[in-house]
Structure formats: structure tokens, C-alpha cells
Scaffold this motif. Structure first.
Motif: not given
Length: 664
Positions: A457, A460-462, A465-466, A488
């Protein structure tokens, strides 16, 4: 017939008579009570703790005073635990009659208490064994009642007036020694004052404790500081745990201890000034915190222990409200909530402990932010873990970078890996480096394979990833160690470009903050971040970037790599210097490696990243044709094992075994 007034007078007379008889009885039998108490103590020491407890002389002094001389507690076959020449004390007779001990005054002269460990033999081992009568799972412990009862008993042993002279506390842990010599300790009219000499194998100091101590009203306000110049050093821990720490002063305030409506309350505050800590697991240099204060409110119930959210932690200008809870009412549940109210971003930056966030020193920001964290873990339902981290910004902007200039990622720069504290050869990230490969010149198969295996992802993530964090935390709690990370590509990039691979608390905290700033301030595009990542990560022994890697393994340009070759390169990223172990003695990929490749392929097909046509040559073998071939051990047909001595053509640097591109 007696009137009401006459009845009350008669009751008072009877009560007075009974009390007088009891007092006379207590006075008459007080020596018997004392003898019985000492006999029970001696027997318990012998049979339960295998110790000899002796008192040369014990007698009452006045109505409630007790004198003891030559008090010794010595475990059998071990060093004496304590030996005190003279003890004079007054004891509450009523409490003694009820089987409890409450000390009124205490005077101690000349003695020592020592804890020793020689090899595995400890002179205190018998006193830390688990009590066989402890509560079973069916006999649930009431935390509030147990804590209040324990603290009350301990405070009863603290005298209201005290005079101690020449009492020495010794610690000897296999020649790691510390001695705390109390030259004087006086408690009069609730005021305490001391003179203490401390000596270890590494330093000598004089300490002083001064303040208020009121054990009967369960209150205290004590300050702890150094009589000599310089900070107070923490003894023993420097030798035992390699933890070097010091501080200018500590203050401990206890305002309230009570139990009401089934709950136990403990309120007060603790503060420390100029705390300095040095430990290789924390940071590479001294960590310095100018001011810290904890205004606490502990709450305990029948089935929970907590720090109330009204508590406040202050670190320089940073204020936060913590809530911690351990609840066993139905399941075993751990909770953590942290709230940082709206504050200036610059105040936050300047309040970070020096040495813990070195890459932020000199950073300047504008704007405000607030932060909330909500964590919940059910021991019996680990998959239902809650981890919510939320930050709200208001006109937050970086006006000047600190040591970590995040904007450099957008231009040409020189990258140098640090492996085991050794600076590696420079790698130019830019077109002047013939091995530098722009993102559009890297095989799409490789991009898709790496993203699938490392960070699906990423676009898409910042930065975080929670869900990955939740799974990582749950597994680490269950295994009781850091067995799984949640890195990440953004985190790996920040670690490589701006930080090091050292496994310290400092590096991990800096990594988290830098990733947040990089991703949430849109300092670099995702495409640029991925391009830099491909051009700096390690792909083998002294092999950096995909340009070098594609030549080292396949003598190709990155754009010409096949799907099989890309799957192989993606698979070795976690442990690039162990690539040779993916092959068997015939030089072919092992079945385990093939299964991983098939697994990644199937994921990409399900996500629409590959078509069936893309996998048409999937059965073809992966053939290592570049310099990497010399490190693969191949057995020839006559079963004679040979190791090629061909030196890899790409680099003349000796092979090293640095840590993998870890996700720590």
C-alpha cells in the motif's frame, strides 16, 4: 429506676474499669508478649527462611519502649543480611496486642545491611521466593484492599521520630559494589534531614535528603540532592547494566493515600532536574532532559490498576495526559491512552530530550498540533487489538531543517551506508552515476514484485500502516520480544538515507517522526521516494542500487529483467548478503524459494498487477550469470565440492556480513 444520664455514667465507669484492667494486664504481660513475638520471629526465620535470627538482649524501657542489642539475621551458608548494635524504639501497645506493629520512635546506632551475590549464591534468596500460600486463580486478589493494607503496614513501620547514626547499606553483586553510608538521618516534628556518603567502584559522593515525612497522615514531600559539586550519579547500575545516569535533584511528593468506596487512591507528584542517561540501547550519546514532572493519580479497584487520565506528564514544555489501565474483571485487558493538548510545534521540537533526537536539533517550525493515542489489548482476544494514533495540525510548516535535511531527497546527493560503525563507499544518487537508474528505466515487474513483498500500500499510506502495526504489536506481546516489525518502504528509506541501522530507541523514535514529516508534508513525491529506494538499498555484498544489482546477478540493465529475475531480486531484499543460500548444490533455486516466488506471483495476479500471459515463462530457471555466481557453491557430478575463487568483477571490496535491510 435509673435515668438516661445515670445509665450513660454507669456505662462510662464500666468502660473505664475495663480499659484500666486491660492496661494493667498489658503492662504486666508486656514482656511475655515481647518474648512471644521474638520467639515467633526466630522460629519463622529458621524454618521458613533457613536463617539464624538472634538478639543478645531485648527489654522494655518504660511503658512502651523496647531496647534491642546486637540484632543479627544471618542466612545459613551465606553472608549476614544485617547486624545492628543498638536499636531503641517505642511500640504502640494496643497495636501489638492486636498482632500488629506500629513504631512510634526509632533510634539506631552502628550497623549494616548487606545484599550479596557470589556466583549464583545470594544471601537474600530465601526472602524473594514465591509464597506457596499466594492467591490461586480461583481466589482473586482485590488490588485496592491488598495495596492499602500493604502500604498501611509499611507506614506503621516508619517512626514519627527517628535518629539513625552510622547505618551502612552494602551491595556486592559479584564484585560490582555500592555502599550507602547513612552518617545521620533525623526525623523530628515531621521534618527529615540526612547526611549520606555513597561509594562505588567508580565514584564517591555525598547526598542529602531533606523535607517533610508524616507517616501517620500518609503524607510526604522529600527532596534529594548532592552536597558536592556536580550531579548525583546512580550507583551500581553503571556496572551491572551499563546504564550511566545522573541528575541534579529529585522531589517526591505524596499528598493523599486513602481507600474509599472500594477504591484506593494515591495522589502526588514527582519531579527531576537535569536528568542525564547513557545506554547503548537508548542512544549513541548522552540523553539529557532539563526538567520533567509527573503529577500522578493512581486508582486501584477490586479488579483494576490504573493511572488516571487527570495525571500529567511534563517534559520541558511538552505536557501530556496519560491513562494506563490493567483490568481483570472479565478478561485481562491492557489500555493506554495519551493526549497532548494543542501546543506550538516549535515548543515540541525544542522540548525533545537532547541526544535522543539529534537529527531534529536546529529545526524550526510554525503552527500548532494536538495528538491522541488509543491502545487496547485483550490478552484472551489478541486479534481484537485497538491501535489508533491521530494528530491534528494547524498551519504546521517546517521553515528550517535540522541535521536531517529531508528536502535533499529531491536533488542529487551522495549516500554512504554505515555498517557496524564502518562508513561504506560513497554512492552518488543522480545521473552522474552510470549505475543510477531512473524509475521509468526499472522493470515494471521489479517495481510490482518489490512493492508486493515489501509494502503493497506504499502509494496509498502516509508512511505507516495501522493494521501492520496492530499485527506487529500483537505478535510482539505474545512472544514477549520484538519478533516482528512493521516497516514500510518510507521507513526503510528514512532509515537508510538520514539515519543508521543501529538498533537503539533513539533511532526508532527519530525514524517515526522523520517519516511522518516526510510523508505528511509532501516533501517528496511517492515516485521520487521509490526511485531513491531502488538506487540505494543493499542487494548483496557491497552491492548498492538496482543498477549494480542487475549487473551483479544477471549482467543486464534493470529495464531488461524478466519476471523470474525480478521475483528473485525482490525476495532477497530482507537478507541480501545471504542470497547464495537460495540455491542448491546444482546451482538451481531451492524449492522453498520457488514457493515464495509462486506465492508473490499469485498475490500479484489476484490484485491485477499481472496477467496469465505475464507468467508464461514462469517455469524457466533463474540463472545467475554475473559476478554473484562465484559465491554459489555447486557440486559437480563426481561429487567433488568446489568453491569458485573467481573474484566478483563488480567491486574489489572484501565481502562483509552486515545486518540485513531490517524492518526494525
Amino acid at each position: 429506676m435509673r435515668t438516661r444520664k445515670q445509665k450513660i455514667l454507669l456505662f462510662l465507669k464500666i468502660t473505664f474499669a475495663i480499659a484500666t484492667i486491660v492496661i494493667i494486664g498489658l503492662f504486666s504481660f508486656r514482656n511475655t508478649l515481647l518474648d512471644q513475638l521474638l520467639t515467633r520471629t526466630t522460629s519463622k526465620a529458621a524454618y521458613q527462611y533457613d536463617c539464624n535470627f538472634t538478639i543478645k538482649e531485648a527489654s522494655f524501657d518504660g511503658f512502651s519502649g523496647v531496647k534491642l542489642t546486637n540484632v543479627i539475621l544471618a542466612p545459613k551458608n551465606a553472608d549476614t543480611l544485617f547486624k545492628i548494635q543498638n536499636i531503641e524504639t517505642t511500640i504502640n501497645i494496643w497495636k501489638l496486642f492486636l498482632g500488629d506493629v506500629q513504631i512510634g520512635t526509632l533510634k539506631i546506632n552502628n550497623g549494616y545491611v548487606q545484599l550479596t551475590q557470589k556466583g549464583k549464591l545470594k544471601n537474600f534468596a530465601a526472602f524473594i521466593k514465591k509464597d506457596s500460600t499466594e492467591n490461586t486463580k480461583n481466589d482473586k486478589l482485590n488490588y485496592a484492599s491488598f495495596t492499602y493494607k500493604t502500604i498501611s503496614k509499611l507506614l506503621n513501620l516508619v517512626p514519627t521520630n527517628m535518629n539513625i547514626e552510622n547505618l551502612v547499606f552494602k551491595l556486592d553483586d559479584n564484585d560490582k559494589k555500592a555502599t550507602i553510608d547513612i552518617k545521620k538521618l533525623i526525623l523530628v516534628n515531621k521534618n527529615i534531614e540526612t547526611a549520606i556518603h555513597v561509594q562505588t567502584n567508580t565514584f564517591t559522593q555525598r547526598w542529602k535528603i531533606k523535607g517533610l515525612a508524616d507517616p501517620r497522615n500518609k503524607q510526604a514531600d522529600i527532596r534529594f540532592f548532592n552536597l558536592d559539586s556536580g550531579a548525583i550519579k546512580l550507583p551500581y547500575f553503571d556496572e551491572r547494566y551499563n546504564l550511566i545516569s545522573s541528575f541534579d535533584s529529585i522531589r517526591l511528593n505524596i499528598q493523599n493515600i486513602e481507600k474509599s468506596r472500594g477504591e484506593f487512591h494515591l495522589d502526588g507528584f514527582a519531579s527531576i532536574v537535569n536528568l542525564k542517561i547513557n545506554h547503548p540501547k537508548i542512544a549513541r550519546k548522552d540523553v539529557f532532559l532539563k526538567n520533567a514532572r509527573f503529577d500522578y493519580r493512581f486508582l486501584l479497584g477490586a479488579d483494576f490498576i490504573s493511572i488516571d487520565s487527570s495525571s500529567t506528564v511534563q517534559l520541558n514544555k511538552i505536557k501530556l495526559h496519560p491513562y494506563l489501565s490493567y483490568n481483570t474483571e472479565d478478561d485481562t485487558i491492557y489500555r493506554l491512552k495519551v493526549a497532548i493538548p494543542k501546543m506550538k510545534a516549535q515548543d515540541f521540537i525544542t522540548s525533545l530530550p537532547e541526544g535522543l533526537f539529534t537529527h531534529f536539533e536546529g529545526m524550526e517550525t510554525t503552527g500548532y498540533f494536538n495528538y491522541k493515542l488509543n491502545f487496547k489489548f485483550n490478552k484472551n482476544k489478541p486479534n481484537q487489538l485497538v491501535f489508533d494514533s491521530n494528530i491534528k495540525k494547524e498551519n504546521l510548516r517546517i521553515t528550517k531543517y535540522g541535521e536531517a535535511n529531508l528536502s535533499k531527497i529531491n536533488s542529487d546527493f551522495t549516500y554512504r551506508a554505515i555498517i557496524k560503525d564502518v562508513l561504506q563507499r560513497p554512492i552518488l544518487v543522480g545521473p552522474d552515476n552510470p549505475n543510477f537508474t531512473p524509475l521509468d528505466q526499472i522493470s515494471p515487474y521489479l517495481q510490482k514484485s518489490v512493492l508486493t513483498s515489501e509494502d503493497p500500500s506504499f502509494f496509498n499510506h502516509r508512511g505507516f500502516i495501522n493494521e501492520a502495526f496492530k499485527q506487529s504489536i500483537a505478535k510482539n506481546i505474545k512472544t514477549k520480544k520484538f519478533s516482528r516489525g512493521a516497516s514500510t518502504i518510507s521507513m526503510q528509506l528514512v532509515k537508510n538515507v538520514f539515519l543508521t541501522r543501529e538498533k537503539t530507541l533513539s533511532r526508532k523514535l527519530e525514524e517515526i517522526l522523520l517519516v511522518y514529516l516526510l510523508e505528511n508534508n509532501r516533501i517528496a513525491s511517492k515516485e521520487r521516494m521509490l526511485e531513491v529506494y531502488f538506487n540505494i538499498i543493499e542487494w548483496g555484498p557491497n552491492v548498492y542500487g538496482i543498477g549494480e544489482a542487475s549487473q551483479y546477478y544477471f549482467q543486464k540493465k534493470p529495464i531488461d529483467l524478466t519476471l523470474n529475475e525480478c521475483l528473485y531480486l525482490a525476495r532477497i531484499i530482507p537478507s541480501p548478503n545471504k542470497f547464495m543460500y537460495h540455491f542448491n548444490s546444482e546451482g538451481n533455486l531451492k524449492d522453498s524459494s520457488k514457493k515464495v516466488a509462486s506465492f508473490i506471483t499469485n498475490i500479484m495476479i489476484k490484485r491485477g498487477l499481472l496477467t496469465i500471459e505475464d507468467t508464461i515463462y514462469k517455469t524457466q530457471p533463474v540463472i545467475i550469470s554475473g559476478p554473484a555466481k562465484s559465491l554459489i557453491k555447486i557440486t559437480v557430478k563426481d561429487s567433488t565440492k568446489i568453491d569458485s575463487l573467481i573474484t566478483p568483477k563488480l567491486t574489489p571490496v572484501p565481502i562483509v556480513n552486515p545486518p540485513k535491510n531490517s524492518r526494525f
